[in-house]
Design a protein around this motif. Structure first.
Motif, short mmCIF file in Angstrom:
data_model
loop_
_atom_site.label_atom_id
_atom_site.label_comp_id
_atom_site.label_asym_id
_atom_site.label_seq_id
_atom_site.Cartn_x
_atom_site.Cartn_y
_atom_site.Cartn_z
N TYR A 1 0.78 -1.33 0.21
CA TYR A 1 -0.07 0.20 0.01
C TYR A 1 0.99 1.22 0.16
O TYR A 1 0.51 2.25 -0.61
N ALA A 2 1.94 1.23 0.70
CA ALA A 2 3.02 2.39 0.63
C ALA A 2 3.33 2.62 -0.70
O ALA A 2 3.48 3.63 -1.21
N THR A 3 3.76 1.49 -1.44
CA THR A 3 4.13 1.64 -2.61
C THR A 3 3.04 2.09 -3.83
O THR A 3 3.07 3.13 -4.58
N VAL A 4 1.91 1.57 -3.71
CA VAL A 4 0.95 1.75 -4.71
C VAL A 4 0.28 3.38 -4.44
O VAL A 4 0.10 3.73 -5.55
N LEU A 5 0.08 3.56 -3.34
CA LEU A 5 -0.54 4.81 -2.99
C LEU A 5 0.64 5.96 -2.62
O LEU A 5 -0.15 6.97 -2.49
N GLY A 6 1.83 5.65 -2.89
CA GLY A 6 2.74 6.72 -2.19
C GLY A 6 2.39 7.19 -0.90
O GLY A 6 2.82 8.56 -0.41
N ALA A 7 2.03 6.03 -0.01
CA ALA A 7 1.88 6.46 1.27
C ALA A 7 3.11 6.42 2.29
O ALA A 7 3.74 5.80 1.57
N LEU B 1 4.05 1.92 -11.03
CA LEU B 1 3.70 0.59 -10.65
C LEU B 1 4.15 -0.51 -11.64
O LEU B 1 4.80 -1.41 -11.30
N LYS B 2 3.94 -0.31 -12.84
CA LYS B 2 4.14 -1.32 -14.02
C LYS B 2 5.70 -1.36 -13.77
O LYS B 2 6.18 -2.67 -14.03
N ALA B 3 6.69 -0.36 -13.74
CA ALA B 3 7.84 -0.42 -13.71
C ALA B 3 8.64 -1.30 -12.29
O ALA B 3 9.70 -1.86 -12.57
N VAL B 4 7.86 -1.43 -11.39
CA VAL B 4 8.03 -2.17 -10.15
C VAL B 4 7.40 -3.54 -10.16
O VAL B 4 7.23 -4.28 -9.28
N GLY B 5 6.58 -3.88 -11.37
CA GLY B 5 6.08 -5.17 -11.34
C GLY B 5 4.68 -5.36 -11.04
O GLY B 5 4.21 -6.54 -10.86
N ILE B 6 4.13 -4.23 -10.70
CA ILE B 6 2.44 -4.24 -10.08
C ILE B 6 1.69 -3.64 -11.15
O ILE B 6 1.51 -2.71 -11.67
N ARG B 7 0.73 -4.68 -11.93
CA ARG B 7 -0.12 -4.52 -12.94
C ARG B 7 -1.39 -4.61 -12.58
O ARG B 7 -1.80 -5.72 -11.93
N PRO B 8 -2.32 -3.92 -13.19
CA PRO B 8 -3.73 -3.88 -13.02
C PRO B 8 -4.21 -5.26 -13.31
O PRO B 8 -3.81 -5.83 -14.54
N TYR C 1 -6.50 -3.28 -8.99
CA TYR C 1 -5.21 -4.10 -8.66
C TYR C 1 -5.68 -5.12 -7.64
O TYR C 1 -6.60 -5.00 -6.90
N ARG C 2 -4.73 -6.10 -7.44
CA ARG C 2 -4.92 -6.94 -6.35
C ARG C 2 -3.87 -6.72 -5.32
O ARG C 2 -2.79 -6.74 -5.91
#
Length: 200
Positions: A40-46, A105-112, A126-127
């Motif tokens: 969540y820190a990565t995805v939301l910039g939290a 996110l795509k650059a770190v392997g997180i894809r929708p 996303y999951r």
């Protein structure tokens, strides 16, 4: 300093129904707290505002926390599908911010898992590591002047026929955005007739 208040008796009947001021936060339980918090820190910039052995809190704005994650050992993975919360959604200010997040996110392997233009919103789903569905979206009718248009959409024949929306390719949307296609064209939903929920 104490907050002032009016003298109305809150126990007396009133024509006004008090409603929440805002949605404050979500709380997740997991057997892998640090993994979930990092996601969540990565995805939301939290950023993490507090963490101990059994709970952690994150925020991405002025609120003291938007997400809490509770560690509960020996949790079983939930069967899919199961009754309960379907997803949580976070709104971005504009399409540029949403596409920037998609690219980051795509650059770190997180894809929708899914990308859907619902009509009122353009959304990426996303999951998280526990399989929870998280929607990142923009409002396609974002301005105050467009509020009536957004409300009318829910009463339209197009929405009645297909209240879910139309899948799109985020890479295609990104390429069209970079090519300077007008925002109204990028966020306009195509009409494909009836459809069901996307496969989980």
């Amino acid at each position: 300093m104490a907050e002032t208040h009016n003298s109305a008796d809150p126990t007396k009947p009133s024509e006004r129904i008090a409603v929440p001021d805002r949605l404050a936060h979500i709380v997740l339980r997991t057997g892998a707290k640090r993994t979930l918090m990092d996601w969540y820190a990565t995805v939301l910039g939290a950023h993490i505002v507090f963490e101990n052995a059994f709970i952690g809190f994150l925020t991405y704005d002025e609120e003291h926390h938007r997400i809490a994650v509770i560690e509960e050992p020996n949790l079983e993975a939930s069967a899919q599908p199961t009754a309960g919360l379907h997803h949580v959604a976070f709104t971005y200010l504009n399409l540029q911010d949403l596409l920037q997040t998609y690219s980051r996110l795509k650059a770190v392997g997180i894809r929708p898992a899914h990308a859907i233009n619902h009509g009122p919103t353009t959304s990426l789903y996303y999951r998280d590591p526990d399989g929870n569905s998280v929607e990142l979206q923009i409002d396609n009718f974002a301005s105050a002047a467009e509020a009536a248009e957004a409300a009318a959409w829910f009463a339209s024949d197009a929405f009645a026929i297909n209240p879910i929306g139309v899948d799109f390719d985020p890479e295609d949307l990104l390429a069209r955005f970079q090519a300077g296609v007008p925002l109204s064209d990028l966020t306009r939903r195509a009409e494909i007739g009836p459809r069901g929920l996307p496969v989980r």
